[in-house]
Each structure stands twice: as C-alpha cells, then as structure tokens.
Design an enzyme around this catalytic site. Structure first.
Site, PDB file in Angstrom:
ATOM      1  CE  LYS A  92      -2.015   3.054   1.754  1.00  0.00           C
ATOM      2  NZ  LYS A  92      -1.808   4.438   1.267  1.00  0.00           N
ATOM      3  CD  GLU A 119      12.575   0.942  10.583  1.00  0.00           C
ATOM      4  OE1 GLU A 119      12.947   1.980  11.179  1.00  0.00           O
ATOM      5  OE2 GLU A 119      13.173  -0.137  10.665  1.00  0.00           O
ATOM      6  CB  CYS A 150      12.410   9.006   9.237  1.00  0.00           C
ATOM      7  SG  CYS A 150      13.625   7.938   8.453  1.00  0.00           S
ATOM      8  CD  GLU A 205       8.846  13.053  12.100  1.00  0.00           C
ATOM      9  OE1 GLU A 205       7.687  12.610  12.115  1.00  0.00           O
ATOM     10  OE2 GLU A 205       9.810  12.414  11.669  1.00  0.00           O
TER      11      GLU A 205
HETATM   12  P1  NAD Z   1       1.871   8.561   7.411  1.00  0.00           P
HETATM   13  O1  NAD Z   1       1.972   7.791   8.677  1.00  0.00           O
HETATM   14  O2  NAD Z   1       0.876   9.623   7.305  1.00  0.00           O
HETATM   15  O3  NAD Z   1       1.565   7.568   6.194  1.00  0.00           O
HETATM   16  C1  NAD Z   1       2.387   6.428   5.957  1.00  0.00           C
HETATM   17  C2  NAD Z   1       1.560   5.380   5.230  1.00  0.00           C
HETATM   18  O4  NAD Z   1       0.529   4.938   6.113  1.00  0.00           O
HETATM   19  C3  NAD Z   1       0.855   5.888   3.966  1.00  0.00           C
HETATM   20  O5  NAD Z   1       0.881   4.884   2.984  1.00  0.00           O
HETATM   21  C4  NAD Z   1      -0.559   6.139   4.461  1.00  0.00           C
HETATM   22  O6  NAD Z   1      -1.520   6.033   3.436  1.00  0.00           O
HETATM   23  C5  NAD Z   1      -0.725   5.004   5.458  1.00  0.00           C
HETATM   24  N1  NAD Z   1      -1.770   5.237   6.459  1.00  0.00           N
HETATM   25  C6  NAD Z   1      -2.261   6.420   6.913  1.00  0.00           C
HETATM   26  N2  NAD Z   1      -3.237   6.201   7.832  1.00  0.00           N
HETATM   27  C7  NAD Z   1      -3.357   4.865   7.965  1.00  0.00           C
HETATM   28  C8  NAD Z   1      -4.175   4.018   8.766  1.00  0.00           C
HETATM   29  N3  NAD Z   1      -5.069   4.522   9.608  1.00  0.00           N
HETATM   30  N4  NAD Z   1      -4.013   2.690   8.664  1.00  0.00           N
HETATM   31  C9  NAD Z   1      -3.103   2.157   7.827  1.00  0.00           C
HETATM   32  N5  NAD Z   1      -2.292   2.904   7.023  1.00  0.00           N
HETATM   33  C10 NAD Z   1      -2.427   4.242   7.105  1.00  0.00           C
HETATM   34  O7  NAD Z   1       3.347   9.078   7.119  1.00  0.00           O
HETATM   35  P2  NAD Z   1       3.828   9.983   5.897  1.00  0.00           P
HETATM   36  O8  NAD Z   1       3.274  11.339   6.118  1.00  0.00           O
HETATM   37  O9  NAD Z   1       3.576   9.286   4.603  1.00  0.00           O
HETATM   38  O10 NAD Z   1       5.404   9.977   6.114  1.00  0.00           O
HETATM   39  C11 NAD Z   1       6.032  10.817   7.023  1.00  0.00           C
HETATM   40  C12 NAD Z   1       6.323  10.086   8.314  1.00  0.00           C
HETATM   41  O11 NAD Z   1       7.030   8.883   8.029  1.00  0.00           O
HETATM   42  C13 NAD Z   1       7.219  10.880   9.221  1.00  0.00           C
HETATM   43  O12 NAD Z   1       6.748  10.769  10.537  1.00  0.00           O
HETATM   44  C14 NAD Z   1       8.569  10.187   9.075  1.00  0.00           C
HETATM   45  O13 NAD Z   1       9.415  10.349  10.170  1.00  0.00           O
HETATM   46  C15 NAD Z   1       8.157   8.776   8.874  1.00  0.00           C
HETATM   47  N6  NAD Z   1       9.223   8.006   8.199  1.00  0.00           N
HETATM   48  C16 NAD Z   1       9.933   7.111   8.941  1.00  0.00           C
HETATM   49  C17 NAD Z   1      10.971   6.403   8.340  1.00  0.00           C
HETATM   50  C18 NAD Z   1      11.789   5.397   9.135  1.00  0.00           C
HETATM   51  O14 NAD Z   1      12.461   4.582   8.525  1.00  0.00           O
HETATM   52  N7  NAD Z   1      11.753   5.425  10.459  1.00  0.00           N
HETATM   53  C19 NAD Z   1      11.277   6.603   6.991  1.00  0.00           C
HETATM   54  C20 NAD Z   1      10.508   7.516   6.279  1.00  0.00           C
HETATM   55  C21 NAD Z   1       9.480   8.223   6.892  1.00  0.00           C
END
Ligand code: NAD
Length: 501
Positions: free
Chosen positions: A199, A274, A308, A405
């Site tokens: 997804k 992550e 991240c 963040e």
């Molecule tokens: P997000 O959590 O909003 O979305 C991530 C994914 O989760 C997307 O595909 C989204 O559609 C899905 N999602 C959203 N709500 C959901 C739900 N209720 N149930 C299941 N899936 C759902 O994050 P983002 O805005 O896409 O990315 C930014 C965040 O990701 C930041 O907090 C960043 O730190 C983190 N990040 C972490 C790493 C790591 O390796 N630790 C790497 C990259 C980004």
C-alpha cells in the site's frame, strides 16, 4: 529559486519516459492482473513543484484489499512460489534488481515528478533500492535453522529448528522515498519466501505502480506481489485489520504506527514499525567546523527536511555556538531551491500543500513560544510548495518545535556547556531514531555514542546507511530493524521440530 529549468540530455530523456508512463491509465495489481478499483474511484497525483495534476491513481478500498490478500494467500499456500527453491527466489530478486537498474533513469524521474526531490537525490535513492534487492537476493540461500542436542527424559531425539516465511505481509509505506522504502521491505520479504500486498502513500504512488510492471517483467509468479493504491484510512486500515495478513511492515508517522498496534491485536499480526524522529546533531568545541557546519546543515536540509532521521535539533558547544549557527545559516542561504529536474537545484519543494501548511504552523508556533528566526521561516515561489531552509534559536527545551517532528527544513539550535548536560538534553525526547556527533576526539565520540538513546549514531558524518547494517529506532521511533540479517529475521518464524529416534 531558479526560474528557468536547466536540464542535462539524460534528464530530458528520463523526463520523456516518465511522462509517457504517467499518460497511461493506472490500475491496481492483484493476482498478476492490472485492474481498476472495484468502486471505480480515483485520486489525483500532483507535481509538488508545479501543482499540476500528473495523473490519477485508483483509490482502492476494503474489497480490493480482500482480493489482493486472497491472491497473496493463494500464492503463498500453493503454486510455483510455495514450491520454489531459495536459490530460484534469490535469482528472481537479482533479476528484479537488474531491471530496476536498467530503468533507473525513468524511475528517478517518476519519483522527482511525484515527490519533488531533485534528480540527483532520486537517482541515488533508486541505486540504494537496487543494492538492497541484491543484498537480500544473496541472503535467500542463507536462511538457517539449528540442530540442538536436547536432554530429554523421554528418549533420544533429533531436534532442530527451521526458519520459515511468516506468510502474507502488508507493506505500508511513506511518501518521502516511495520506491526505496518498498525495495527495503520487499527484498527481505521475498527472500524469506513471503508474499505481499503493498500500500504505497496516496500522494506518491506512481513509481511503485511502475515497479509493479517491472516485478512482472522479472517473472515473479502471479499473486506474489500485489499493489493496492488508495487512502491510508481506507486501503491502509483494511490491511491493518485484515485477519489473513500475518505481518505488517510499516514506515510512516508515529501516530499511524500507534493505530497499527491497535489494529494488529485482532489476529496478533507481527509488526515492524519504522516511525518518526527528532534527532539530535551535536557539535563539540574541538570539531572540524569546515566539515561540521555543512554536515549539520545537510543533516536537516537534505530532501527539504523530509527525512525520518533528519538532524532537527542542533546542539553546539557554547564556545563555537555563534560561529556554527552563523555558518549553518549562511550555508542554507546558498542552497538553491527549484524544480527537481533542474541540474542546479539543491532542494526541491515540500511534498504537498498540507505539508507546507504544517511547517508554516510550526514556525508560527516557534515564534509564539519565544523562538527567534535566524534565517528562512517562509514559504517561497509563485507556484509549488517551496519552503526556505530555516534556523530557529532561543527555543525553550519544552517548546513544541523542539519536541515534535516537523518533517520540514527547520532546525532548532541551542548551546550546551558540558557532556552530561548535553546527553540529558539530547535524550530528552520520546523518539530515538538517529543522532550525530562531530568532534576531533574519537574517545569523546564513542563515549557519547554509547550514551545516546538512538538506533543509529553517526560520528563526523550523518545519514550513512548500508544494506548490511541494521536500521531502526529506539522508543517511539519504532519496533524492530530493517536491513542486515535482522531485516530478514523480521519476515521469518522459527519452528522447533522433535523427531524420536
Ligand atoms: P503517514 O503515517 O501519514 O503515512 C504512511 C503510510 O501509512 C501511507 O501509505 C498512508 O496512506 C498510510 N496510512 C495512513 N493512515 C493509515 C491508517 N489509519 N491505517 C493504515 N495505514 C495508514 O506518514 P507519511 O506522512 O507518509 O510519512 C512521514 C512520516 O514517516 C514521518 O513521521 C517520518 O518520520 C516517517 N518516516 C519514517 C521512516 C523510518 O524509517 N523510520 C522513513 C521515512 C518516513
């Protein structure tokens, strides 16, 4: 900000390939077939540098996820994948890596269109994906059990363990490095013998859909890799709650990670998370400032802060604090913001209007909380979601800009006096993803590295990753590790077998 886009001939070719792909209709990949979402709904994909619509992608829902999980389950339980040798799985992964490398320019251009990162960055990220696929291609044939001499009162036994694939896995990924994060997850999952439903993020799904075509070209059996695009709250939530999914590997925000923990309780899915970070970057008074200043600046400003492990809290020894803050501000002013296809661009836009609003709100909050803007602090450009690299000072330790963040090009800088005070303040966060320290004293560096509560510590450098080194976070930055042998362990279950002799 650059106005005229200066493109190399290679970039022009890649851009044409990417436009040709985006012009084709986009569908879901389920059981080896491309199909529209059952509800027939779509979502817009926007270019964050121009705000133009790039294409429409299917808005998959619960029924689409159900179909994808059925396909993944069938492929896991029976058919060619279930019977395939580990060597053959490794060979398929290697072929996939070769095909990604062959199509690297097009994929990098698609990624630049979709999330705005400069081509130099997206080219590099595609290369990282290829390396990860190759690393785990080699590991498919190195999955070991153990035999153990057991002491039993009930006779003589041959006892051994087997490491078996965990089953059908849901891979839910973020927008800041869409293709690379999918490679990081799919490589160990497929090497282990799992099947999957991906997804991708709703705002940047294009590259992952093109990846699906390349997976088919590599020759993976139908149903091994399924892709359902759509909203997190519908398609993502359906994966999180699905009782026939055995594990979720998620990269994204800590808030969504928390909701996955609750959803996983339904069938006790395994989870790798992550999540977010608020990583400290430390500069000691004996550091080589010619390296530390650009190092600290790029630790936060790379990919416009949408990383991240971005070094978003800068702690500098008070003897060199003024010089470093001035140096980081001057470095940031020299960074060129622009369209990612322009060869002179250092920083692209933020990924969306929503993300730019979020960063603007944090700047306003930082000022309300008594902070001072040394440089930046404003959105810029006539179109696109550009934001100036920003340095804030004078923020209280409990200010929200210091604790939360932001996920944008904003660093908060503060001075420190001694190492104990520094370690306390650096660890004063619910997160624990990355940390950096610049110092001329290697002994100080290792002492501080030991005391920092973070999954990754960089000494006199920042953000170096390698497929062979575990990556992940302490505390609210996540559960488990990706990369290295730990990365494949996360997709394996251990079985104990006892045979009476
Ligand atoms: P997000 O959590 O909003 O979305 C991530 C994914 O989760 C997307 O595909 C989204 O559609 C899905 N999602 C959203 N709500 C959901 C739900 N209720 N149930 C299941 N899936 C759902 O994050 P983002 O805005 O896409 O990315 C930014 C965040 O990701 C930041 O907090 C960043 O730190 C983190 N990040 C972490 C790493 C790591 O390796 N630790 C790497 C990259 C980004």
């Amino acid at each position: 900000m650059s106005v005229d886009t200066v493109m190399s001939p290679e970039t022009t070719t890649a851009l044409t390939l990417a436009r040709d792909y985006m012009a084709k209709p986009k569908q879901l990949l389920i059981g080896g077939k491309w199909m529209p979402s059952l509800a027939g709904e779509t979502l817009e994909s926007l270019d964050p540098a121009t705000e133009e619509i790039l294409c429409h992608i299917p808005a998959g829902g619960k029924e689409d996820v159900d179909a994808a999980v059925r396909a993944a389950r069938n492929a896991f339980d029976s058919g060619p994948w279930a019977l395939m040798s580990s060597r053959a799985r490794g060979e398929l992964l290697w072929k996939l890596a070769d095909l990604i490398a062959d199509n690297a320019e097009e994929l990098a251009a698609l990624e630049t269109f979709d999330n705005g990162s400069p081509m130099a960055a997206t080219r590099y990220m595609v290369k990282v994906g290829v390396e990860t696929l190759r690393y785990y291609a080699g590991m498919a044939t190195k999955i070991y059990g153990q035999s153990t001499d057991i002491s039993s009162d009930f006779g003589e036994f041959h006892a051994y363990t087997r490491a078996e694939p965990v089953g059908v896995v849901g891979l839910i990924t973020p927008w800041n490095a869409p293709l690379t994060v999918v490679c990081n997850k799919i490589a160990p999952a497929l090497a282990a013998g799992c099947t999957c439903v991906i997804k991708p993020p709703e705002i940047t799904s294009i590259t992952v859909l093109r990846f699906g075509e390349i997976v088919q070209e590599a020759g993976f059996p139908d149903g091994v890799v399924n892709i359902v695009t759509g909203l997190g709250t519908t398609a993502g939530a359906a994966i999180a709650e699905h009782r026939d999914i055995d594990k979720i590997s998620f990269t994204g925000s800590t808030a969504v990670g928390r909701s996955l923990v609750r959803a996983a309780a339904g069938n006790f899915k395994r989870l790798t998370l992550e999540l977010g970070g608020k990583s400290p970057m430390i500069i000691m008074d004996d550091a080589d400032l010619d390296a530390a200043i650009p190092g600290a600046a790029m630790a936060i400003f790379a990919n416009s802060g949408q990383v991240c492990f971005a070094g978003s809290r800068l702690y500098v020894h008070k003897k060199v604090y003024d010089v470093v803050v001035k140096g980081v501000a001057e470095f940031s002013k020299a960074l060129r913001l622009g369209n990612g296809f322009d060869g002179q661009t250092h920083l692209g836009p933020l990924v969306s209007q929503k993300q730019r609003e979020r960063v603007l709100n944090y700047i306003a909050l930082g000022l309300e909380e008594g902070g001072n803007v040394v440089t930046g602090g404003k959105a810029c450009g006539d179109r696109g979601y550009f934001f100036e690299p920003t340095v804030l000072t004078n923020c209280k330790t409990d200010a929200r800009v210091v604790c939360e963040e932001i996920f944008g090009p904003v660093v908060v800088a503060a001075p420190f006096d001694n190492i104990d005070e520094l370690v306390n303040v650096a660890n004063d966060t619910p997160y624990g993803l990355g940390a950096g320290v610049f110092t001329g004293d290697i002994s100080t560096a290792h002492k501080i590295a030991k005391r920092l509560r973070a999954g990754n510590v960089w000494i006199n450098c920042y953000g170096i990753l390698d497929a062979s080194m575990p990556f992940g976070g302490f505390r609210e930055s996540g559960w488990g590790r990706e990369f290295g042998p730990e990365g494949i362990d996360a997709f394996l279950e251990k079985k104990a077998v006892y045979a009476k002799l």
